[in-house]
Write an enzyme that holds these catalytic residues in place. Structure first.
Site, short mmCIF file in Angstrom:
data_model
loop_
_atom_site.label_atom_id
_atom_site.label_comp_id
_atom_site.label_asym_id
_atom_site.label_seq_id
_atom_site.Cartn_x
_atom_site.Cartn_y
_atom_site.Cartn_z
N SER A 33 0.84 -1.20 0.00
CA SER A 33 0.00 0.00 0.00
C SER A 33 0.88 1.24 0.00
CB SER A 33 -0.91 0.03 1.23
OG SER A 33 -1.87 -1.01 1.18
N HIS A 47 -3.73 7.15 -3.22
CA HIS A 47 -3.61 5.84 -2.60
C HIS A 47 -3.47 4.79 -3.69
CE1 HIS A 47 -6.12 2.16 -1.84
NE2 HIS A 47 -5.26 2.02 -0.87
N ASN A 49 -2.89 0.37 -3.97
CA ASN A 49 -2.75 -0.89 -3.26
C ASN A 49 -2.80 -2.04 -4.25
OD1 ASN A 49 -4.71 -3.28 -2.05
ND2 ASN A 49 -3.08 -2.68 -0.65
N ARG A 51 -2.68 -6.48 -3.92
CA ARG A 51 -2.69 -7.52 -2.91
C ARG A 51 -3.09 -8.86 -3.52
NH1 ARG A 51 -6.81 -3.98 -2.26
NH2 ARG A 51 -8.94 -4.79 -2.43
N HIS A 116 -22.46 7.68 4.96
CA HIS A 116 -23.03 8.58 5.97
C HIS A 116 -22.91 10.04 5.55
CE1 HIS A 116 -18.77 8.27 6.87
NE2 HIS A 116 -18.84 9.36 7.62
N GLY A 199 -4.80 -9.78 12.82
CA GLY A 199 -3.65 -9.67 13.70
C GLY A 199 -2.43 -9.07 13.06
N GLY A 200 -2.63 -8.30 12.00
CA GLY A 200 -1.50 -7.63 11.34
C GLY A 200 -0.91 -6.54 12.21
N ARG A 201 0.20 -5.99 11.76
CA ARG A 201 0.90 -4.94 12.51
C ARG A 201 0.09 -3.65 12.44
NH1 ARG A 201 5.19 -1.24 11.36
NH2 ARG A 201 6.46 -0.81 13.22
#
Length: 242
Positions: A33, A47, A49, A51, A116, A199-201
Site C-alpha cells: 500500500s 492511494h 494498493n 494484494r 453517511h 492480527g496484522g501490525r
C-alpha cells in the site's frame, strides 16, 4: 508506504463472511500500500494498493484472488489532472480487456463512497477485488500493470502542482477534508478491517492516516468558492475521458 505479509490458520470472520468458501481454511495474504498526504493542498492525496490472497485446505484446490487499484483525492481539483490520472489507468488495463477500465472505474466510484456523508472520497480511479477470471498468470500480470502504472499516473500531477502557493485558509480546508479520509478508512475500508482482524501490525495498517486532521461542526463552503467547486463539480462521479 506499507508492505504486509500475513499468515493464519483460519480466515478471519470479515473475509469468511465475504467469501464463505474460504471459511476454516488457512490463508496467506500479501499486499503493498502507498498513501501520500502532501503538505501542499494543491497536490492531491493519493492511494495505491495491490494484494493477493490464497486460502488453502487439505485435499482441496486453493482459493486465490487478486485485488487493488489506485484513486485520487484532490482538495483543489484540476480537470487536466483528473483526465491524466484516469487515462493512465485505462492505458494500463486495456491490454487485458477494454471492458476492464469502465468496470473497475465504476467499482472504484462505488467502493470509495462515504455512505453517511453521501459523497465520494475523491475523483476515483480504478478498484478491483476477488479477481481471478483471467487465470493466475494473466490476473497477476494485470495487477502488476496497475502497480507499475501508479507512478506515471500520480508523479506528473505532483510535478505540476507542488510549487503552487497556498494560503493558511487553503491549508485549513485540506486538513478538514482529510477528516473524510480518516472516516472512510476506519469505517468502510476492507483492507483496514481485514488487517486489524487478522492480527496484522497495527502501525502498518494505519499508515494511511494523514498526520494532521480537522473536524468542523456542520461546516459548508461559501457558494462560488474553489472549496464549493470541489463538492459541486469534482465530487460527482463522471466520465473523465469523455
Amino acid at each position: 508506504m506499507g508492505f504486509s505479509h500475513v499468515r493464519g490458520d483460519q480466515m478471519p470472520p470479515s473475509a469468511s463472511h465475504h467469501r464463505p468458501e474460504v471459511a476454516g481454511r488457512s490463508f496467506e495474504a500479501m499486499g503493498v500500500s502507498l498513501v501520500f498526504h502532501p503538505n501542499n493542498p494543491k497536490v492531491p492525496t493519493t492511494h495505491m494498493n495491490v494484494r493477493c490472497f490464497i486460502a488453502q485446505a487439505e485435499n482441496k484446490e486453493p482459493v486465490w484472488w487478486f485485488g487493488g487499484g489506485f484513486d485520487l483525492t484532490p482538495y483543489y481539483g484540476v480537470d487536466e489532472d483528473c483526465r491524466h490520472f484516469h487515462q493512465t489507468a485505462k492505458d494500463a488495463l486495456d491490454p487485458f480487456g477494454e471492458e476492464l477500465y469502465p468496470r473497475f472505474k465504476k467499482w472504484c466510484d462505488e467502493y470509495f463512497y462515504l455512505k453517511h456523508r453521501e459523497e465520494p472520497r475523491g475523483i476515483g480511479g480504478v478498484f478491483f477485488d476477488d479477481f481471478n477470471e483471467l487465470g493466475f498468470e494473466k490476473s497477476f500480470a494485470m495487477m502488476r500493470a496497475i502497480g507499475d502504472a501508479f507512478i506515471n499516473a500520480y508523479l506528473p500531477i505532483v510535478q505540476r502542482r507542488y510549487q503552487d502557493t497556498f494560503t493558511a485558509e487553503e491549508k485549513s480546508f485540506q486538513e478538514y477534508r482529510r477528516g473524510r479520509y480518516v472516516e472512510y478508512n476506519l469505517i468502510f475500508d476492507r483492507g483496514t478491517i481485514f488487517g486489524l482482524h487478522s492480527g496484522g501490525r497495527t502501525e502498518s495498517i494505519l499508515m494511511s492516516m494523514p498526520p494532521v486532521v480537522q473536524w468542523r461542526y456542520n461546516w459548508h463552503p461559501e457558494p462560488g468558492t474553489p472549496e464549493a467547486k470541489l463538492y459541486d463539480y469534482y465530487l460527482k462521479p463522471r466520465d473523465w475521458l469523455a
